[in-house]
Scaffold this motif. Sequence first.
Motif, PDB file in Angstrom:
ATOM      1  N   GLY A 119       0.834  -1.205   0.000  1.00  0.00           N
ATOM      2  CA  GLY A 119       0.000   0.000   0.000  1.00  0.00           C
ATOM      3  C   GLY A 119       0.867   1.252   0.000  1.00  0.00           C
ATOM      4  O   GLY A 119       0.596   2.221  -0.718  1.00  0.00           O
ATOM      5  N   GLY A 120       1.925   1.210   0.806  1.00  0.00           N
ATOM      6  CA  GLY A 120       2.846   2.344   0.865  1.00  0.00           C
ATOM      7  C   GLY A 120       3.461   2.620  -0.498  1.00  0.00           C
ATOM      8  O   GLY A 120       3.510   3.764  -0.965  1.00  0.00           O
ATOM      9  N   ARG A 121       3.917   1.538  -1.149  1.00  0.00           N
ATOM     10  CA  ARG A 121       4.556   1.707  -2.479  1.00  0.00           C
ATOM     11  C   ARG A 121       3.580   2.343  -3.455  1.00  0.00           C
ATOM     12  O   ARG A 121       3.954   3.230  -4.232  1.00  0.00           O
ATOM     13  N   GLN A 122       2.316   1.884  -3.426  1.00  0.00           N
ATOM     14  CA  GLN A 122       1.312   2.430  -4.339  1.00  0.00           C
ATOM     15  C   GLN A 122       1.150   3.933  -4.133  1.00  0.00           C
ATOM     16  O   GLN A 122       0.889   4.679  -5.066  1.00  0.00           O
ATOM     17  N   LEU A 123       1.302   4.351  -2.880  1.00  0.00           N
ATOM     18  CA  LEU A 123       1.056   5.758  -2.551  1.00  0.00           C
ATOM     19  C   LEU A 123       2.346   6.583  -2.517  1.00  0.00           C
ATOM     20  O   LEU A 123       2.348   7.733  -2.085  1.00  0.00           O
ATOM     21  N   GLY A 124       3.448   5.967  -2.986  1.00  0.00           N
ATOM     22  CA  GLY A 124       4.694   6.727  -3.143  1.00  0.00           C
ATOM     23  C   GLY A 124       5.625   6.694  -1.940  1.00  0.00           C
ATOM     24  O   GLY A 124       6.536   7.519  -1.854  1.00  0.00           O
ATOM     25  N   TYR A 125       5.417   5.750  -1.015  1.00  0.00           N
ATOM     26  CA  TYR A 125       6.321   5.643   0.136  1.00  0.00           C
ATOM     27  C   TYR A 125       7.136   4.360  -0.001  1.00  0.00           C
ATOM     28  O   TYR A 125       6.598   3.327  -0.365  1.00  0.00           O
ATOM     29  N   ASP A 126       8.426   4.468   0.367  1.00  0.00           N
ATOM     30  CA  ASP A 126       9.271   3.296   0.206  1.00  0.00           C
ATOM     31  C   ASP A 126       9.673   2.738   1.566  1.00  0.00           C
ATOM     32  O   ASP A 126      10.651   3.180   2.163  1.00  0.00           O
ATOM     33  N   PHE A 127       8.916   1.770   2.055  1.00  0.00           N
ATOM     34  CA  PHE A 127       9.293   1.129   3.317  1.00  0.00           C
ATOM     35  C   PHE A 127      10.454   0.187   3.044  1.00  0.00           C
ATOM     36  O   PHE A 127      10.381  -0.621   2.109  1.00  0.00           O
ATOM     37  N   PRO A 128      11.521   0.251   3.848  1.00  0.00           N
ATOM     38  CA  PRO A 128      12.668  -0.626   3.573  1.00  0.00           C
ATOM     39  C   PRO A 128      12.346  -2.106   3.743  1.00  0.00           C
ATOM     40  O   PRO A 128      12.866  -2.947   3.019  1.00  0.00           O
ATOM     41  N   GLU A 129      11.511  -2.457   4.720  1.00  0.00           N
ATOM     42  CA  GLU A 129      11.217  -3.880   4.972  1.00  0.00           C
ATOM     43  C   GLU A 129      10.049  -3.984   5.943  1.00  0.00           C
ATOM     44  O   GLU A 129       9.640  -2.996   6.544  1.00  0.00           O
ATOM     45  N   ARG A 130       9.541  -5.224   6.115  1.00  0.00           N
ATOM     46  CA  ARG A 130       8.527  -5.451   7.137  1.00  0.00           C
ATOM     47  C   ARG A 130       9.209  -5.395   8.506  1.00  0.00           C
ATOM     48  O   ARG A 130      10.328  -5.895   8.655  1.00  0.00           O
ATOM     49  N   VAL A 131       8.541  -4.795   9.463  1.00  0.00           N
ATOM     50  CA  VAL A 131       9.049  -4.815  10.841  1.00  0.00           C
ATOM     51  C   VAL A 131       7.927  -5.449  11.661  1.00  0.00           C
ATOM     52  O   VAL A 131       6.973  -4.790  12.076  1.00  0.00           O
ATOM     53  N   THR A 132       8.010  -6.771  11.848  1.00  0.00           N
ATOM     54  CA  THR A 132       6.889  -7.508  12.430  1.00  0.00           C
ATOM     55  C   THR A 132       6.969  -7.533  13.963  1.00  0.00           C
ATOM     56  O   THR A 132       8.053  -7.389  14.547  1.00  0.00           O
ATOM     57  N   GLY A 133       5.808  -7.764  14.566  1.00  0.00           N
ATOM     58  CA  GLY A 133       5.737  -7.826  16.024  1.00  0.00           C
ATOM     59  C   GLY A 133       6.652  -8.907  16.587  1.00  0.00           C
ATOM     60  O   GLY A 133       7.411  -8.662  17.519  1.00  0.00           O
ATOM     61  N   ILE A 134       6.610 -10.095  15.982  1.00  0.00           N
ATOM     62  CA  ILE A 134       7.402 -11.199  16.553  1.00  0.00           C
ATOM     63  C   ILE A 134       8.907 -10.950  16.397  1.00  0.00           C
ATOM     64  O   ILE A 134       9.677 -11.161  17.333  1.00  0.00           O
ATOM     65  N   ASP A 135       9.333 -10.447  15.233  1.00  0.00           N
ATOM     66  CA  ASP A 135      10.767 -10.188  15.047  1.00  0.00           C
ATOM     67  C   ASP A 135      11.253  -9.101  15.995  1.00  0.00           C
ATOM     68  O   ASP A 135      12.341  -9.189  16.569  1.00  0.00           O
ATOM     69  N   LEU A 136      10.414  -8.061  16.128  1.00  0.00           N
ATOM     70  CA  LEU A 136      10.786  -6.955  17.012  1.00  0.00           C
ATOM     71  C   LEU A 136      10.838  -7.425  18.472  1.00  0.00           C
ATOM     72  O   LEU A 136      11.739  -7.061  19.224  1.00  0.00           O
ATOM     73  N   MET A 137       9.876  -8.280  18.832  1.00  0.00           N
ATOM     74  CA  MET A 137       9.853  -8.785  20.213  1.00  0.00           C
ATOM     75  C   MET A 137      11.127  -9.590  20.512  1.00  0.00           C
ATOM     76  O   MET A 137      11.764  -9.404  21.546  1.00  0.00           O
ATOM     77  N   VAL A 138      11.501 -10.463  19.570  1.00  0.00           N
ATOM     78  CA  VAL A 138      12.679 -11.306  19.799  1.00  0.00           C
ATOM     79  C   VAL A 138      13.945 -10.442  19.853  1.00  0.00           C
ATOM     80  O   VAL A 138      14.784 -10.590  20.758  1.00  0.00           O
ATOM     81  N   SER A 139      14.074  -9.482  18.919  1.00  0.00           N
ATOM     82  CA  SER A 139      15.305  -8.682  18.968  1.00  0.00           C
ATOM     83  C   SER A 139      15.323  -7.770  20.186  1.00  0.00           C
ATOM     84  O   SER A 139      16.389  -7.485  20.741  1.00  0.00           O
ATOM     85  N   LEU A 140      14.148  -7.364  20.627  1.00  0.00           N
ATOM     86  CA  LEU A 140      14.079  -6.536  21.834  1.00  0.00           C
ATOM     87  C   LEU A 140      14.463  -7.360  23.071  1.00  0.00           C
ATOM     88  O   LEU A 140      15.121  -6.844  23.983  1.00  0.00           O
TER      89      LEU A 140
END
Length: 243
Positions: A73-94
């Motif tokens: 959705g971001g790409r369609q609207l002209g925003y370039d998100f570098p990657e997904r930042v998911t809840g589980i990945d963030l929780m584990v790295s945190l």
Amino acid sequence: MDNKAEILGCHIDIIDSRQALEKISEIILGRECGQVITLNAEIAFQAQKDEKLRSLINGADLVTPDGIGVIWGGRQLGYDFPERVTGIDLMVSLCRKAANMGWKVFLFGAAPGVAEAAAQTLAKQFPGLMVAGCRHGYFNDDESVGIAREIAALQPDILFVALGAPKQEYWIRDQREVLKVPLCMGVGGSFDVIAGVKSRAPGWAIRLNLEWLYRLLAEPSRWKRQLALPRYVLAIIKAKWRK
Ligand code: UDP
């Protein structure tokens, strides 16, 4: 100024996992009682029509792009998100960082026993991780303040809340003043996955951006929720056209 995208009225940080972890660390060190939301397309679509949900999302201290729908959705609207930042990945790295920094974590949510099992797995994976406590997520509304007080008394630095979205986000916002926890974050079904009660999509499915399809096949009861996805796609196309 923070770099944010606006998708269907929701403001989402354009940030990668490393930057998200840095920002979260700043919030914890600043003892700011911050709220982190990892946003997927279903909730963004719901928020388009729900002013209360939208202002909850826009009032959070960090909103990350959790699902491929948000990235697309971001790409369609002209925003370039570098990657997904998911809840589980963030929780584990945190949790990895918490073990190094001496931050205490509390796990609240999921079925009885699941938070404890997830905490054990994390403590094994990250020796030195301090677990302030765990509590399951099945309770009546009138117990909320009591639960928040019990958590506050243990003074965790980070509170992970796994009640499903957006229930967990409302709970955190409503109890924030009582909790006084430096960082609260909703993590959906992450405890189930970390505890091994449910499995996450295989790596190849995640890489092919098919995690949503895997979840739908693994939990067919999610089909009703995922009906929002084609409607989300339409809403994005309309928003793009208006832009
Ligand atoms: N859950 C809970 N209390 C509730 C409803 C749900 O603790 O009243 C838990 C449920 O057991 C599961 C998690 O919340 O562990 C929701 O997981 P799901 O994958 O559905 O999260 P979402 O996709 O909504 O983020």
